[in-house]
Write a protein that holds these residues in place. Structure first.
Motif, mmCIF file in Angstrom:
data_model
loop_
_atom_site.group_PDB
_atom_site.id
_atom_site.type_symbol
_atom_site.label_atom_id
_atom_site.label_comp_id
_atom_site.label_asym_id
_atom_site.label_seq_id
_atom_site.Cartn_x
_atom_site.Cartn_y
_atom_site.Cartn_z
ATOM 1 N N SER A 393 -14.346 -1.661 3.500
ATOM 2 C CA SER A 393 -14.754 -2.401 4.639
ATOM 3 C C SER A 393 -16.101 -3.301 3.939
ATOM 4 O O SER A 393 -16.516 -4.363 4.376
ATOM 5 C CB SER A 393 -15.105 -1.636 5.825
ATOM 6 N N ALA A 446 -13.905 4.787 -2.537
ATOM 7 C CA ALA A 446 -13.879 4.413 -3.744
ATOM 8 C C ALA A 446 -14.823 5.198 -4.769
ATOM 9 O O ALA A 446 -14.524 5.436 -6.051
ATOM 10 C CB ALA A 446 -14.184 2.826 -3.948
ATOM 11 N N ASN A 481 -11.684 3.301 5.642
ATOM 12 C CA ASN A 481 -12.079 2.567 6.880
ATOM 13 C C ASN A 481 -11.143 1.142 6.962
ATOM 14 O O ASN A 481 -10.404 0.803 8.053
ATOM 15 C CB ASN A 481 -13.350 2.308 6.906
HETATM 16 C C1 LIG Z 1 -6.403 1.458 -6.151
HETATM 17 C C2 LIG Z 1 -6.016 0.975 -4.530
HETATM 18 N N1 LIG Z 1 -5.484 2.021 -3.543
HETATM 19 C C3 LIG Z 1 -5.329 1.976 -2.298
HETATM 20 C C4 LIG Z 1 -5.744 0.530 -1.635
HETATM 21 C C5 LIG Z 1 -5.777 0.345 -0.314
HETATM 22 N N2 LIG Z 1 -6.974 0.138 0.190
HETATM 23 C C6 LIG Z 1 -7.605 -0.947 0.643
HETATM 24 S S1 LIG Z 1 -8.924 -0.684 1.046
HETATM 25 C C7 LIG Z 1 -9.085 1.071 1.231
HETATM 26 C C8 LIG Z 1 -9.760 2.032 1.834
HETATM 27 C C9 LIG Z 1 -10.952 2.159 1.209
HETATM 28 O O1 LIG Z 1 -12.014 2.993 1.451
HETATM 29 P P1 LIG Z 1 -13.638 3.273 1.184
HETATM 30 O O2 LIG Z 1 -13.641 2.967 -0.326
HETATM 31 O O3 LIG Z 1 -14.017 4.463 1.869
HETATM 32 O O4 LIG Z 1 -14.062 2.074 2.041
HETATM 33 P P2 LIG Z 1 -14.116 1.767 3.489
HETATM 34 O O5 LIG Z 1 -13.200 0.680 3.878
HETATM 35 O O6 LIG Z 1 -14.030 3.252 4.247
HETATM 36 O O7 LIG Z 1 -15.705 1.036 3.692
HETATM 37 C C10 LIG Z 1 -7.723 1.337 0.882
HETATM 38 C C11 LIG Z 1 -7.139 2.734 0.730
HETATM 39 C C12 LIG Z 1 -6.185 -0.577 -2.601
HETATM 40 N N3 LIG Z 1 -6.623 -1.779 -2.314
HETATM 41 N N4 LIG Z 1 -6.432 -0.347 -3.907
#
Ligand SMILES: Cc1ncc(C[n+]2csc(CCOP(=O)(O)OP(=O)(O)O)c2C)c(N)n1
Ligand SMILES: [Mg+2]
Length: 596
Positions: A393, A446, A481
């Motif tokens: 996000s 991340a 998210n």
């Molecule tokens: C290596 C990898 N695994 C999975 C994804 C799919 N993916 C994209 S964004 C995301 C969620 C990221 O979560 P977070 O870091 O907590 O950020 P948030 O969206 O919650 O702010 C995922 C699982 C990806 N882009 N890259």
């Protein structure tokens, strides 16, 4: 000890190609090279990451933030395999990165030996422009020269594989002057490529005929900001930016509509929906639904790579050339448009969009609205800041809410959109520009994937950076998210807690544990002060902000299909449904309505 192949390898990279540092991780497949590092005094310096993938991200960040080739190094087998995701990130974003990897001893190859992996085949896709294994000392000179030159000339990833026994053999710096040998030299000079005059004329004719010109600029326009603005002024055009081109022109200009696409703005959407002419500069932005419909607009594209034109919109004129030089050559052929109405309507819309973002940032959430975090950062961005974002996000808020000014830089994993690039990119940025403030915008997912580990790299090297401002913002929403919202909006599924919920971690305390600064923010009224403290801190700092996962990072326009999926998810009993409904009504619905 006389010079070994490994000494020669490092010397060639440093003396002939100017490589200052190599990001990597050791292993017995490259012990010969590590020995050579140990014997050297000065460049190239070995920078130890926590993981080879991170080393590749750092090399990619070096390329993105300096324009030079980045170099990374890994051992045979597992180390080489770990590099891959970072190398693909570089390849897909067209960055020059050279990977140097070890291999088992030549005598054992083909013997199902321990850690023996067919590396030429492994790297054949990611480094298909150039992947070679050395089997003779006399090859090293030309393998290095070609890997570096091809990476720079093709803006891609190349790979040199060096068996560990060869690394320790005596160097052959000049191959014998005989049949079957190669005598290469170093150096790569970027050519100045400008289209033919007649091609420029045709482009100018199309652009002069338009009355509602839209420009879309990408990473290829990062060095052409002035020319982009001059052309936009002549054509009275609006400028939208693909994510990798966010720093090409400042967000403060009243006719810049900001980011485009799923993470973009409504003014960028409207710019493309209503234009009669499209000028695309240095971008391969992929989502065609965000561009004009076929036939709506006359199109001109500028790109330095002939392979990349005409694939997103059927352009009338494709100009192959450097973006700055080509725009400069176009300028005298463009007529100053007199009618201000298109520009003025865009400017009105952009001004109200910024007001809407401000309102959204101020709207209450539980506990903190993530938009507020970015809004408060934007106001405080120090001159010369370099921003990196992770995928998640944060990328939405980086794209929409962060107002970059002239002289700043910003990047993220644009095309591969991999998680985990935010912190290693920030480290690469800090090594490349140790006197500039660097800010990484990262999700808690991340951080748990790799950011926490790479904080150790920051702690290890921080004392050599004269400017200690390196801030890692963590959005602690205890959720993956971005994907939770994609599940809701695109597949119509409710949030699946089994895959989406994240364990809670106190990132600020973790930072303090390893000697960095740590600030945890749980109340919205504290966020401004927390940014001030982080920006004034005497050491790299983690700013851990507890944010609300129910604030939707949805596209600027939402299609009827997505809205349907979204309501289906809500009806199916999404665990966050009551709060989502109220957040969406407050923040998002005004945008869903046509004409708003
Ligand atoms: C290596 C990898 N695994 C999975 C994804 C799919 N993916 C994209 S964004 C995301 C969620 C990221 O979560 P977070 O870091 O907590 O950020 P948030 O969206 O919650 O702010 C995922 C699982 C990806 N882009 N890259
Ligand atoms: Mg998260």
């Amino acid at each position: 000890m006389s010079e070994t192949v490994a000494d020669h390898l490092l010397d060639r990279l440093s003396s002939a190609w100017g490589v200052k540092r190599i990001y990597g991780y050791p292993g017995d497949g490259i012990n010969g090279i590590m020995g050579a590092f140990g014997r050297r005094d000065g460049e190239p310096e070995f920078i130890q990451a926590r993981h080879e993938e991170m080393a590749a991200f750092m090399a990619c960040a070096h390329a993105k933030f300096t324009g030079e080739a980045g170099v990374c190094l890994a051992t045979s087998g597992p180390g080489a395999i770990h590099l891959l995701n970072g190398l693909y990130d570089a390849k897909l974003d067209h960055q020059p990165v050279v990977a140097i990897v070890g291999q088992q001893a030549r005598l054992g190859l083909g013997g199902n030996y321990q850690q023996e992996v067919d590396l030429t085949t492994l790297f054949k896709d990611v480094a298909h422009e150039y992947v070679q294994m050395a089997t003779e000392a006399g090859q090293i000179r030309h393998l290095v020269d070609r890997a570096m030159r091809i990476a720079l000339a093709e803006r891609t990833v190349t790979c040199v594989i060096v068996p560990n026994d060869l690394q320790m053999e005596p160097a052959v710096t000049t191959p014998p002057h005989a049949h079957g040998t190669v005598h290469s030299g170093p150096g790569y000079e970027q050519p100045r490529i400008v289209p033919e005059n007649s091609q420029l004329q045709r482009a100018a004719e199309a652009l002069n005929a338009g009355s509602k010109v839209a420009m879309l600029v990408g990473a290829g326009a990062l060095h052409a900001g002035e020319e982009v603005v001059q052309v936009a002024d002549k054509l009275r055009a609006g400028i939208a930016k693909a994510l990798l081109g966010k720093a090409a022109v400042p967000d403060e200009l009243p006719f810049v509509t900001g980011s485009i696409g799923l993470l973009g703005t409504k003014p960028s959407w409207d710019l493309m929906q209503n234009c009669d002419t499209l000028l695309m500069v240095g971008s391969s932005f992929p989502y065609s639904e965000f561009l004009p419909e076929e036939g709506q607009a006359r199109g001109v594209q500028i790109d330095h790579d002939g392979k990349m034109v005409g694939i997103r919109y059927p352009m009338e004129v494709n100009l192959i050339g450097d973006s700055a030089l080509t725009l400069k050559a176009l300028l005298p052929l463009l007529e100053q448009k007199q009618d201000r109405s298109w520009r003025e309507s865009l400017e009105g819309e952009i001004a109200s969009w910024w007001r809407l973002l401000e309102q959204r940032a101020a709207s209450p959430a539980q506990p903190i609205n993530p938009q507020l975090v970015f809004h408060e950062l934007s106001k405080r961005l120090p001159d010369g800041a370099i921003i990196t974002s992770d995928s998640g996000s944060a990328a939405n808020w980086y794209a929409r809410d962060v107002k970059l000014r002239a002289g700043m830089m910003g990047s993220l994993s644009g095309t591969l959109a991999t998680m985990g690039a935010g912190v290693p990119y920030a480290i690469g940025a800090k090594f490349a520009h140790p006197d500039r403030p660097v800010i990484a915008l990262v999700g808690d997912g991340a951080m748990q994937m790799n950011g926490l580990a790479e904080l150790i790299t920051i702690a290890k090297y921080r004392e050599r950076w004269p400017d200690q401002r390196l801030i890692v913002l963590v959005l602690t929403n205890r959720d993956l998210n971005q994907v939770t919202w994609e599940q809701r909006a695109m597949s119509g599924d409710p949030k699946f807690e089994g895959s989406q919920d994240l364990p809670d971690v106190h990132y600020a305390r973790w930072a303090e544990l390893i000697g960095l600064g740590g600030i945890r923010v749980e109340k919205p009224e504290e966020i401004g002060d927390a940014w001030d403290r982080a920006l004034g801190a005497d050491r790299p700092t983690v700013l851990d902000v507890v944010t609300d996962p129910e604030v939707p990072p949805l596209p600027p326009h939402i299609t009827i299909e997505q809205a349907r999926s979204f309501s289906k998810a809500i009806l199916h009993g999404d665990p966050g449904r009551r709060r989502i409904i109220s957040e969406s009504l407050r923040q998002k619905l005004p945008e869903f309505l046509p004409g708003k």
